[in-house]
Design an enzyme around this catalytic site. Structure first.
Site, PDB file in Angstrom:
ATOM      1  CG  ASP A 199      -8.956  -2.283  20.928  1.00 12.52           C
ATOM      2  OD1 ASP A 199     -10.080  -2.161  20.402  1.00 12.52           O
ATOM      3  OD2 ASP A 199      -8.583  -1.582  21.878  1.00 12.52           O
ATOM      4  CE  LYS A 219     -13.271  -5.851  20.761  1.00 11.79           C
ATOM      5  NZ  LYS A 219     -12.072  -4.983  20.696  1.00 11.79           N
ATOM      6  CE  LYS A 231      -8.353  -1.443  26.163  1.00 17.65           C
ATOM      7  NZ  LYS A 231      -8.621  -0.696  24.923  1.00 17.65           N
ATOM      8  CG  HIS A 241     -14.429  -3.198  17.010  1.00 13.13           C
ATOM      9  ND1 HIS A 241     -14.462  -1.872  16.634  1.00 13.13           N
ATOM     10  CD2 HIS A 241     -14.013  -3.211  18.303  1.00 13.13           C
ATOM     11  CE1 HIS A 241     -14.082  -1.118  17.655  1.00 13.13           C
ATOM     12  NE2 HIS A 241     -13.810  -1.900  18.680  1.00 13.13           N
TER      13      HIS A 241
END
Length: 471
Positions: free
Chosen positions: A195, A193, A167, A286
């Site tokens: 996104d 990871k 993030k 995902h």
């Protein structure tokens, strides 16, 4: 023509409603939740679904005499009421296996959730579950590695794996992105990871990200003595570009890549899974866009179906929601599709939303990934719900730590190990969660600060898509 042909239109139930039919072991079985238009009999609605998802069309055609329609047609063999819903009902349909191309999830879904979902006789239609016969399962490629092989590759045993999403997920340069990866991994995480929507944007081209992430992984491995990984998202606008990115990740010595399997498509996913097995790479999946398909309780495809299809198409890890975090999903439903990802045999259990027995044979299992709005206070519940064969991913619950990402990672690692130790000692994690975490926090300032920071954060919203069970 040797048989009499009667042109015209006849009711679907005359051909496709067969309540005396006993499904074969080789049949593919499906359960649909149907809501018909007012005045249309249930049997006609259910038969229409069977027809339009198999051999039928709106009129009688002469070319039916050129084949064995009775052999190839889908058959609705049972109708059940939906508990608590007077408008809808369940239709159970059996399809002969020869209707589907071997190993092709794309072909199965094109038939079962194709034109039939736009049928005017229906107000709503939802595919609740599929029973895949063993003959079809054996034709599928499945996970490229599976749970045991992934543990062996990463040298991590006896606990859930720990990760986080970087993030902010968009806007970082490649170098700054790599710095955040390094901070998380040196702090104690097993994985970081990409996104779902980080691909190759102007602020960060994919080659640049891959190179800085590889540098961060190698440095954190040297410092910690542990194997580390980062889910490098290779989803791209063409299959050729996707494989180019995967090849570059392999050249850099990275252990795992990532694919957005719904937006990328099942055909692309199956191809990438095959590539991963041939090239010794792990594959993280995902589920971006799933809620568009699965969240409405009366229309679409239930996520348990998508989870089953992913296991057949191929993937080593799949996002499943968290139960306790910010995303949709009640406990029993989530446990139901976690079973479908990991177990070799899953019995029919309506309390978990499983409408059929499902035998997976020797197909490897898939790690369930819990991600979305979770923090250290959730750790006892997550370990209880998901067990060891899972990946627990804390994005904001890592980076939001007042001391930074490394401290957030350390707090999560200490909390996880405290919960595993308590569980192994026979303690009840959920009933004793506060005592377990507070005791661990006495020996970890990072955890103590995290516990104080997140103590008031809860996501107490009711689930939209609930199990249809009798109260």
């Amino acid at each position: 023509m040797s048989k009499k042909y009667d042109a015209g239109v006849k009711e679907y139930r005359d051909t496709y409603w067969t309540p005396d039919y006993v499904p074969l072991d080789t049949d593919l079985l499906a359960c649909f939740k149907c809501t018909g238009q007012e005045g249309v009999p249930k049997e006609e609605v259910a038969a229409a679904v069977a027809a339009e998802s198999s051999t039928g069309t709106w009129s009688t055609v002469w070319s039916e005499l050129l084949t064995d329609l009775d052999f190839y047609k889908g058959r609705c063999y049972r109708i059940e009421d939906v508990p608590g819903d007077k408008e809808s009902f369940y239709a159970f349909i059996a399809y002969p296996l020869d209707l589907f191309e071997e190993g092709s999830i794309t072909n199965v879904l094109t038939s079962l959730v194709g034109n039939v979902f736009g049928f005017k006789a229906l107000r709503h239609l939802r595919l609740e579950d599929i029973r895949f016969p063993m003959a079809f399962i054996k034709s599928c490629y499945g996970p490229p590695n599976g749970i045991q092989v992934e543990r062996d590759r990463m040298n991590k045993y006896g606990r859930p794996l720990l990760g986080c999403t970087i993030k902010p997920k968009l806007g970082l340069s490649g170098k700054n992105y790599g710095r955040v990866v390094y901070e998380c991994l040196r702090g104690g995480l097993d994985f970081t990871k990409d996104d779902e929507n980080i691909n190759s944007q102007p602020f960060q081209r994919w080659q640049n990200r891959f190179e800085f992430v590889a540098e961060a992984i190698k440095l954190s491995e040297q410092e910690t003595g542990e194997r580390k990984g980062h889910y490098l998202n290779v989803t791209a606008n063409t299959p050729e570009e996707m494989y180019e990115r995967a090849e570059f990740a392999k050249e850099l010595g990275m252990p795992i890549i990532m694919h957005d399997f719904i937006t990328g498509g099942f055909t692309a996913n199956t191809g990438l899974s095959k590539w991963c097995r041939k090239n010794g790479m792990l594959l993280h999946i995902h589920r971006a866009m799933h809620a568009v398909i699965d969240r409405h309780p009366k229309h679409g495809i239930h996520f348990r179906v998508l989870a089953k299809c992913l296991r057949l198409s191929g993937g080593d890890q799949l996002h499943t929601g968290t139960v306790v975090g910010k995303l949709e999903g009640d406990r029993q439903t989530t446990l139901g599709y976690i079973d479908q990802l990991r177990e070799s045999f899953v019995p029919e259990d309506r309390s978990r939303g499983n409408f059929f027995d499902q035998d997976w044979g020797s197909m490897p299992g898939v790690f369930a990934v819990a991600s979305g709005g979770i923090h250290v206070w959730h750790m006892p519940a997550l370990v209880t719900i998901f067990g060891d064969d899972s990946v627990l991913q804390f994005g904001g619950g890592t980076h939001g730590h007042p001391w930074g990402s490394a401290a957030g990672a350390a707090a999560n690692r200490v909390a996880l190990e405290a919960c595993v130790k308590a569980r192994n000692a026979g303690r009840h994690l959920e009933k004793e969660s506060r005592d377990i975490l507070m005791e661990a926090g006495k020996h970890s300032p990072e955890l103590a600060i995290a516990l104080e920071t997140w103590k008031e954060i809860k996501f107490e919203f009711d689930t939209v898509d609930k199990l249809d069970v009798q109260n």
